[in-house]
Design a protein around this motif. Sequence first.
Motif, PDB file in Angstrom:
ATOM      1  N   VAL A  75      45.254  54.156  29.107  1.00 30.65           N
ATOM      2  CA  VAL A  75      44.224  53.168  29.453  1.00 30.65           C
ATOM      3  C   VAL A  75      44.527  52.616  30.840  1.00 30.65           C
ATOM      4  O   VAL A  75      45.634  52.127  31.090  1.00 30.65           O
ATOM      5  CB  VAL A  75      44.177  52.021  28.427  1.00 30.65           C
ATOM      6  CG1 VAL A  75      43.089  51.019  28.807  1.00 30.65           C
ATOM      7  CG2 VAL A  75      43.937  52.557  27.019  1.00 30.65           C
ATOM      8  N   ALA A  76      43.558  52.713  31.740  1.00 33.11           N
ATOM      9  CA  ALA A  76      43.683  52.152  33.086  1.00 33.11           C
ATOM     10  C   ALA A  76      42.994  50.793  33.098  1.00 33.11           C
ATOM     11  O   ALA A  76      41.781  50.705  32.889  1.00 33.11           O
ATOM     12  CB  ALA A  76      43.057  53.087  34.114  1.00 33.11           C
ATOM     13  N   ASN A  77      43.759  49.731  33.299  1.00 31.99           N
ATOM     14  CA  ASN A  77      43.253  48.363  33.219  1.00 31.99           C
ATOM     15  C   ASN A  77      42.876  47.837  34.603  1.00 31.99           C
ATOM     16  O   ASN A  77      43.691  47.878  35.536  1.00 31.99           O
ATOM     17  CB  ASN A  77      44.307  47.451  32.596  1.00 31.99           C
ATOM     18  CG  ASN A  77      44.632  47.833  31.165  1.00 31.99           C
ATOM     19  OD1 ASN A  77      43.852  47.575  30.258  1.00 31.99           O
ATOM     20  ND2 ASN A  77      45.780  48.464  30.957  1.00 31.99           N
ATOM     21  N   TYR A  78      41.657  47.313  34.706  1.00 27.59           N
ATOM     22  CA  TYR A  78      41.156  46.781  35.965  1.00 27.59           C
ATOM     23  C   TYR A  78      40.868  45.286  35.840  1.00 27.59           C
ATOM     24  O   TYR A  78      40.321  44.832  34.826  1.00 27.59           O
ATOM     25  CB  TYR A  78      39.878  47.500  36.386  1.00 27.59           C
ATOM     26  CG  TYR A  78      40.104  48.904  36.886  1.00 27.59           C
ATOM     27  CD1 TYR A  78      40.091  49.184  38.244  1.00 27.59           C
ATOM     28  CD2 TYR A  78      40.341  49.951  35.999  1.00 27.59           C
ATOM     29  CE1 TYR A  78      40.305  50.476  38.711  1.00 27.59           C
ATOM     30  CE2 TYR A  78      40.549  51.243  36.453  1.00 27.59           C
ATOM     31  CZ  TYR A  78      40.531  51.498  37.814  1.00 27.59           C
ATOM     32  OH  TYR A  78      40.750  52.781  38.268  1.00 27.59           O
ATOM     33  N   VAL A  79      41.249  44.548  36.872  1.00 29.62           N
ATOM     34  CA  VAL A  79      40.921  43.126  36.977  1.00 29.62           C
ATOM     35  C   VAL A  79      40.243  42.923  38.320  1.00 29.62           C
ATOM     36  O   VAL A  79      40.803  43.277  39.358  1.00 29.62           O
ATOM     37  CB  VAL A  79      42.182  42.234  36.865  1.00 29.62           C
ATOM     38  CG1 VAL A  79      41.807  40.764  37.042  1.00 29.62           C
ATOM     39  CG2 VAL A  79      42.874  42.446  35.524  1.00 29.62           C
ATOM     40  N   ALA A  80      39.037  42.369  38.302  1.00 26.46           N
ATOM     41  CA  ALA A  80      38.265  42.149  39.524  1.00 26.46           C
ATOM     42  C   ALA A  80      38.097  43.449  40.316  1.00 26.46           C
ATOM     43  O   ALA A  80      38.148  43.453  41.551  1.00 26.46           O
ATOM     44  CB  ALA A  80      38.914  41.076  40.390  1.00 26.46           C
TER      45      ALA A  80
END
Length: 252
Positions: free
Chosen positions: A94-99
């Motif tokens: 899982v590649a987690n993105y914030v903003a």
Amino acid sequence: MGDALRRLAFCDEIVLVADRPTQRTQEIARRHGAQLVAGIFPLDSQRRTAGAEACGGDWILEVEPDEQVDSALAWEIRATLQMRPQGDWFEVPVANYVAGALVERGWGGVLGSVRDARLFRRGAKRWPPRRFGGGVLSGASGGALKGALRRQVAEDVGGLVERLNRLTALAAEDRAEAGHAGGYGAVHGLGHFLGSYVGRAGWREGRLGFLIALLAGLHPVLTHLRAREILETRRRTAGAAAAPELLKVATR
């Protein structure tokens, strides 16, 4: 939601589970050829179980509303299943993105994970009755895929705090339903903070990594305090309801 469903076009069928869906949700499901499973699901486990039971294929790919499957992962999944694998489930990165920015380190536990068993045979995964928590696997692992799900964890820092608030509320309800608030969580909180910031190298993500570790550490403490609050409120409510009955008995 529409883009996420569009990226699932490689699947033989798409099942969308929605709690009391709006007209717009129903229209999006129809537009992308998805089977809509609508209902009232007080527990997250009920929603996931309903979705799995509605699937007709031998293999199920579990995708959250804030996640997307890119073309590389879609191709890998199809190729893997065409080889008739011997395992019962596969871990998917899982590649987690914030903003909009990829945050690779520090994740684990409640805020987000870097891998999860999302591709599994029918019946190889079940969800215990609760509002929050992962599933229970059975059978043998088939290994791990290389392609990653793209997850938009939060639009900004405030979204991360809101995510923690929502998850602790759900976890607290589960504990209160079980009749206890659990331990205080301070030691666990410190362990979660260190595990995120040091063990999973969250420090390499700078300020954002520190915030993720801090929120991970706060989770067990906030869950405990909120569960206690729920239990105390229920006890007061039950006591207030019982008082008139006691008064009636005393005046007879």
